[in-house]
Write an enzyme that holds these catalytic residues in place. Sequence first.
Site, short mmCIF file in Angstrom:
data_model
loop_
_atom_site.label_atom_id
_atom_site.label_comp_id
_atom_site.label_asym_id
_atom_site.label_seq_id
_atom_site.Cartn_x
_atom_site.Cartn_y
_atom_site.Cartn_z
CB CYS A 173 4.39 47.05 -13.44
SG CYS A 173 3.00 47.99 -12.55
CG HIS A 188 7.74 46.30 -11.01
ND1 HIS A 188 7.69 47.40 -10.86
CD2 HIS A 188 6.49 45.69 -10.99
CE1 HIS A 188 6.49 47.92 -10.54
NE2 HIS A 188 6.04 46.78 -10.67
CG ASN A 233 3.77 48.99 -8.07
OD1 ASN A 233 4.49 49.15 -8.81
ND2 ASN A 233 3.15 47.64 -8.25
O1 UT7 Z 1 3.04 46.07 -10.50
C1 UT7 Z 1 2.30 45.36 -11.14
C2 UT7 Z 1 1.59 44.03 -10.90
N1 UT7 Z 1 1.03 44.13 -9.52
C3 UT7 Z 1 1.51 43.39 -8.54
O2 UT7 Z 1 2.44 42.77 -9.05
C4 UT7 Z 1 0.72 43.07 -7.40
C5 UT7 Z 1 0.51 41.79 -6.98
N2 UT7 Z 1 -0.36 41.48 -5.87
C6 UT7 Z 1 -0.11 41.76 -4.73
O3 UT7 Z 1 0.86 42.38 -4.46
C7 UT7 Z 1 -0.82 41.19 -3.57
O4 UT7 Z 1 -1.91 40.50 -4.02
C8 UT7 Z 1 -1.69 42.46 -2.89
C9 UT7 Z 1 -0.87 43.18 -1.88
C10 UT7 Z 1 -2.50 43.33 -3.79
C11 UT7 Z 1 -2.85 41.66 -2.11
O5 UT7 Z 1 -2.17 40.54 -0.98
P1 UT7 Z 1 -2.64 39.25 -1.08
O6 UT7 Z 1 -1.94 38.45 -0.01
O7 UT7 Z 1 -2.52 38.56 -2.28
O8 UT7 Z 1 -4.20 39.22 -0.33
P2 UT7 Z 1 -5.55 38.72 -1.14
O9 UT7 Z 1 -6.17 39.60 -2.02
O10 UT7 Z 1 -5.41 37.61 -1.02
O11 UT7 Z 1 -6.57 39.17 0.34
C12 UT7 Z 1 -6.14 38.47 1.47
C13 UT7 Z 1 -7.15 39.19 2.67
C14 UT7 Z 1 -8.53 39.55 1.94
O12 UT7 Z 1 -9.44 39.24 3.25
P3 UT7 Z 1 -10.43 37.61 3.43
O13 UT7 Z 1 -11.02 37.62 2.21
O14 UT7 Z 1 -9.44 36.74 3.75
O15 UT7 Z 1 -11.06 38.20 4.76
C15 UT7 Z 1 -8.72 40.80 1.82
O16 UT7 Z 1 -9.82 41.36 1.72
O17 UT7 Z 1 -6.36 40.27 2.82
C16 UT7 Z 1 -7.70 41.29 2.58
N3 UT7 Z 1 -6.93 42.59 2.05
C17 UT7 Z 1 -6.70 43.44 3.14
N4 UT7 Z 1 -6.70 43.88 4.34
C18 UT7 Z 1 -6.24 44.92 5.21
C19 UT7 Z 1 -6.80 43.07 1.03
N5 UT7 Z 1 -6.37 44.25 0.80
C20 UT7 Z 1 -6.24 44.69 2.23
C21 UT7 Z 1 -5.58 45.76 2.96
N6 UT7 Z 1 -5.79 45.90 4.44
N7 UT7 Z 1 -5.13 46.66 2.15
#
Ligand code: UT7
Length: 322
Positions: free
Chosen positions: A113, A246, A276
């Site tokens: 990225c 980005h 993204n």
């Molecule tokens: O571009 C290159 C670099 N990449 C990035 O910069 C991406 C950086 N990361 C992110 O944008 C975020 O971390 C994500 C969008 C990928 C995930 O968001 P988050 O707020 O960090 O969520 P998390 O991974 O901490 O998950 C929180 C909860 C989890 O459930 P529990 O364990 O709390 O019950 C996940 O299983 O959200 C759940 N979850 C979802 N729920 C519904 C994770 N993905 C999803 C989803 N829909 N798509």
Amino acid sequence: MYAALRSIGAYVPPHCVSNKDLESKIDTTDEWIVRRTGIKTRYFASDSETSSSLGVRAARQAIERAHIATSAIDLVIVGTLAPDYINMPSTACLIAAELGIHDVPAFDIAAACSGFIYLLSVAKAYIESGMAKCVLIVGAEKASSVLDPNDRGTYILFGDGAGAAIITPTQHKDESILDVHISADGKYADCLYTPRQTLQNGANQCMQMRGNEVFKLAVSKLTEEVGTILARNNMSASDIDYFVPHQANYRIIKAVGEHLNFTPEQTVLTVHRYGNTSAASIPMAINCLYEEGKLAHGNRLLLDALGGGLTWGSAIVHFAGT
Ligand code: UT7
């Protein structure tokens, strides 16, 4: 001698995928995706399209807008995390050949990225050293080709697209690529990667991301990165016309922007439309500014990105135009 960003071009494949469309495929909701990422739609390329075919379309537009002949291009560099082939030929070789550019160097950069910032850094060095006179840089991403449709952490986040720019020399500092800084630390390699083999835990060859770790690293590293590049150029947010980060996640953009006092008016946002698009996201966002008629000669842009590697970087770029 300075390097100047002469023109910008972009291409987005026609097939729009909304969050609602994803609800029927994976365990997610429109509400969750919008709240946690800001994304509403993204575009997925068709089976017949590749990163190189997307890149060619963006490149053609950048070449046309620079008013140059394709034969003037003496270096082609491409940033992609979804190359047409695993190692060879490079996507840059394929794009160059399709454009009719022969017998000039062409190579890919693997900075995920952060690809567009890395491309700017290399193009600037080639121009300022006199090793090239007209560089085509392309961020081309059929990201959907490396996504696991069952992984809701990545499948909702990424989209396909391409962006391109022409870089040429200038004598004028006030229309130049003023400063580029890039960095990397492989100790974070396992946060975001595409394995070559099926892993012991059964994970496939698609992108693997520890999203929350990457999120936190992105906010802290990019806040430091952008603060440093502003300070070393004796600038603050008010000296910048447009902050073009980005487009990974709206919450990262907002957090970094607020730390550094960028206003919402200065901050360019496309993540809600395109998701993204990795190395293509920054040139696609600059292209939106251009097509909305907001980009004037000498406008000062601040760019930042972080991606797999981990890699990261920032740039202060005047839009030179033609
Ligand atoms: O571009 C290159 C670099 N990449 C990035 O910069 C991406 C950086 N990361 C992110 O944008 C975020 O971390 C994500 C969008 C990928 C995930 O968001 P988050 O707020 O960090 O969520 P998390 O991974 O901490 O998950 C929180 C909860 C989890 O459930 P529990 O364990 O709390 O019950 C996940 O299983 O959200 C759940 N979850 C979802 N729920 C519904 C994770 N993905 C999803 C989803 N829909 N798509």
